[in-house]
Write a protein that holds these residues in place. Structure first.
Motif, PDB file in Angstrom:
ATOM      1  N   GLY A   1       0.802  -1.214   0.000  1.00 42.21           N
ATOM      2  CA  GLY A   1       0.000   0.000   0.000  1.00 42.21           C
ATOM      3  C   GLY A   1       0.832   1.258   0.000  1.00 42.21           C
ATOM      4  O   GLY A   1       0.505   2.225  -0.686  1.00 42.21           O
ATOM      5  N   ASN A   2       1.934   1.263   0.740  1.00 44.89           N
ATOM      6  CA  ASN A   2       2.705   2.508   0.842  1.00 44.89           C
ATOM      7  C   ASN A   2       3.386   2.863  -0.475  1.00 44.89           C
ATOM      8  O   ASN A   2       3.571   4.030  -0.774  1.00 44.89           O
ATOM      9  CB  ASN A   2       3.710   2.448   1.985  1.00 44.89           C
TER      10      ASN A   2
ATOM     11  N   ASP B   1       0.598   4.352  -2.544  1.00 47.75           N
ATOM     12  CA  ASP B   1       0.269   5.673  -2.003  1.00 47.75           C
ATOM     13  C   ASP B   1       1.314   6.697  -2.421  1.00 47.75           C
ATOM     14  O   ASP B   1       0.988   7.835  -2.766  1.00 47.75           O
ATOM     15  CB  ASP B   1       0.176   5.626  -0.476  1.00 47.75           C
ATOM     16  N   MET B   2       2.575   6.292  -2.382  1.00 46.38           N
ATOM     17  CA  MET B   2       3.651   7.195  -2.772  1.00 46.38           C
ATOM     18  C   MET B   2       3.531   7.557  -4.253  1.00 46.38           C
ATOM     19  O   MET B   2       3.688   8.721  -4.630  1.00 46.38           O
ATOM     20  CB  MET B   2       5.011   6.561  -2.492  1.00 46.38           C
TER      21      MET B   2
ATOM     22  N   VAL C   1       0.828   7.586  -6.113  1.00 50.42           N
ATOM     23  CA  VAL C   1      -0.317   8.491  -6.270  1.00 50.42           C
ATOM     24  C   VAL C   1       0.060   9.881  -5.778  1.00 50.42           C
ATOM     25  O   VAL C   1      -0.263  10.893  -6.408  1.00 50.42           O
ATOM     26  CB  VAL C   1      -1.548   7.945  -5.517  1.00 50.42           C
ATOM     27  N   GLY C   2       0.771   9.972  -4.653  1.00 47.45           N
ATOM     28  CA  GLY C   2       1.201  11.259  -4.115  1.00 47.45           C
ATOM     29  C   GLY C   2       2.105  12.006  -5.079  1.00 47.45           C
ATOM     30  O   GLY C   2       1.981  13.228  -5.236  1.00 47.45           O
TER      31      GLY C   2
END
Length: 145
Positions: A12-13, A16-17, A19-20
């Motif tokens: 997930g991280n 998420d990164m 997408v960020g």
């Protein structure tokens, strides 16, 4: 090794990164446009269009009078480019202020949305009939004493 790579990417991280970073790039374009197209012209209106970028001092070497910073640098002279530094600091402060305002607006919108959801999710209070029945029962208990 391929399995490990797939597990790494599926975390997930990492997603998420990614997408960020993508959202950050889009956000950078918005902030850049806001600063360049909206705020800097207003500041230019108040400062009379003064641009500090070409302000510099010649520490050593020969530079023609009135030469731009690019020409001065190309001449090989030692240049103290205080104007470029001041403009970089000013642009940073403007961008930081715009980001602050945008984040503040997004947080306010999120808070309003969360409050609405809390109100919608709040349990409904007793109906008017239930309140009247409770009052009746309390009064009945008093008169029995």
């Amino acid at each position: 090794m391929l399995k490990e790579f797939r597990q790494f990417i599926a975390r997930g991280n990492v997603m998420d990164m990614a997408v960020g970073i993508i959202i950050g790039a889009a956000f950078t374009a918005i902030v850049g446009s806001m600063v360049d197209d909206l705020i800097n012209p207003i500041i230019g209106l108040f400062t009379g269009g003064i641009d500090f970028t070409n302000k510099y001092l010649v520490l050593s070497g020969n530079v023609p009078d009135g030469a731009s910073l690019e020409v001065a640098r190309a001449s090989g002279a030692a240049i103290f480019a205080y104007g470029a530094f001041l403009m970089a600091v000013l642009n940073f402060l403007i961008v930081a202020w715009v980001v602050f305002l945008l984040v503040k607006a997004v947080n306010r919108a999120r808070d309003i949305t969360m409050r609405r959801e809390e109100i919608e999710d709040a349990p409904a209070g007793p109906t008017q009939e239930e309140l009247l029945a409770q009052i009746r029962d309390l009064l009945a208990g008093r008169s029995a004493v």
